[in-house]
Design a protein around this motif. Structure first.
Motif, short mmCIF file in Angstrom:
data_model
loop_
_atom_site.label_atom_id
_atom_site.label_comp_id
_atom_site.label_asym_id
_atom_site.label_seq_id
_atom_site.Cartn_x
_atom_site.Cartn_y
_atom_site.Cartn_z
N LEU A 2 0.86 -1.17 -0.01
CA LEU A 2 -0.12 -0.05 0.15
C LEU A 2 0.95 1.07 0.00
O LEU A 2 0.50 2.30 -0.74
CB LEU A 2 -0.90 -0.16 1.32
N GLN A 3 1.97 1.20 0.81
CA GLN A 3 2.74 2.44 0.78
C GLN A 3 3.27 2.62 -0.53
O GLN A 3 3.69 3.70 -0.92
CB GLN A 3 3.74 2.34 2.02
N MET A 4 3.82 1.58 -1.22
CA MET A 4 4.32 1.71 -2.68
C MET A 4 3.56 2.22 -3.54
O MET A 4 3.96 3.27 -4.42
CB MET A 4 4.91 0.24 -2.89
N ILE A 5 2.24 1.90 -3.58
CA ILE A 5 1.32 2.45 -4.23
C ILE A 5 1.21 3.97 -4.27
O ILE A 5 0.84 4.72 -4.87
CB ILE A 5 -0.07 1.61 -4.32
N GLN A 6 0.95 4.18 -2.77
CA GLN A 6 0.79 5.67 -2.53
C GLN A 6 1.82 6.58 -2.93
O GLN A 6 1.48 7.63 -3.32
CB GLN A 6 0.44 5.91 -0.95
N THR A 7 3.16 5.93 -2.78
CA THR A 7 4.32 6.67 -3.33
C THR A 7 4.23 7.01 -4.30
O THR A 7 4.58 8.06 -5.06
CB THR A 7 5.65 6.09 -2.72
N LYS A 8 3.87 5.87 -5.37
CA LYS A 8 4.00 6.16 -6.87
C LYS A 8 2.73 7.03 -7.38
O LYS A 8 3.22 7.82 -8.14
CB LYS A 8 3.79 4.55 -7.49
N GLN A 9 1.74 7.11 -6.70
CA GLN A 9 0.68 7.96 -7.21
C GLN A 9 1.29 9.27 -6.58
O GLN A 9 0.71 10.20 -7.46
CB GLN A 9 -0.67 7.52 -6.31
N LEU A 10 1.67 9.51 -5.43
CA LEU A 10 2.18 10.88 -5.04
C LEU A 10 3.22 11.28 -6.28
O LEU A 10 3.20 12.66 -6.87
CB LEU A 10 2.76 11.01 -4.10
N GLU A 11 4.10 10.58 -6.72
CA GLU A 11 5.09 10.82 -7.68
C GLU A 11 4.33 11.37 -9.09
O GLU A 11 4.70 12.21 -10.02
CB GLU A 11 5.99 9.87 -8.08
N LEU A 12 3.32 10.49 -9.46
CA LEU A 12 2.51 10.94 -10.71
C LEU A 12 1.83 12.33 -10.47
O LEU A 12 1.65 13.09 -11.66
CB LEU A 12 1.59 9.60 -11.02
N ARG A 13 1.41 12.56 -9.41
CA ARG A 13 0.78 13.94 -9.41
C ARG A 13 1.45 15.14 -9.80
O ARG A 13 0.78 16.11 -10.11
CB ARG A 13 0.22 14.14 -7.85
N GLU A 14 2.70 14.90 -9.73
CA GLU A 14 3.50 15.96 -10.24
C GLU A 14 3.43 16.40 -11.88
O GLU A 14 3.64 17.39 -12.30
CB GLU A 14 5.14 15.68 -10.16
#
Length: 131
Positions: A2-14
């Motif tokens: 879950l933490q890995m998915i959340q991190t990836k989603q935050l990166e994509l928001r850029e």
């Protein structure tokens, strides 16, 4: 996980509010090359049938359209009918190819309207183009 998915989603928001110029730069597309050469447009104008306020209606609009794209396909709903328009450069597609494309668009659209049970994916997977 879950933490890995959340991190990836935050990166994509850029990148979620990137301009086409930024996307072209990110993709390393040369400045003198187009990012894409086709565009599909659905024009969603208020119609007399659907407008709650009868004062806001676009009627009899006339204009000359041109685009920089090799192919522009636009569709709009007027008077309960779907109107499609193709603007194309003849070096990209011939008139015969445009007519085949138009026929295919009509067949897919009719399949969507006629069969409530099939998904768009199923319709397209089963679609056959006559050449």
């Amino acid at each position: 996980l879950l933490q890995m998915i959340q991190t990836k989603q935050l990166e994509l928001r850029e990148y979620e509010y990137s301009t086409l110029a930024d996307i072209k730069r990110f993709a390393k597309v040369p400045w003198n090359q187009e990012l894409f050469n086709q565009i599909y447009v659905y024009e969603n104008y208020p119609s007399r049938e659907m407008a709650n306020d009868k004062e806001i209606v676009i009627e009899n609009s006339i204009g000359i359209e041109s685009t920089n794209f090799d192919l522009t396909f636009s569709a709009a709903l007027f008077d309960s009918k779907l109107h499609c328009k193709f603007i194309y450069k003849d070096h990209f597609m011939s008139e015969t190819e445009i007519l085949q494309y138009q026929k295919a668009i009509c067949q897919v659209t009719q399949s969507i309207v006629q069969d409530d049970n099939d998904s768009l994916k199923t319709i397209i997977e089963n679609f056959k183009v006559e050449v």
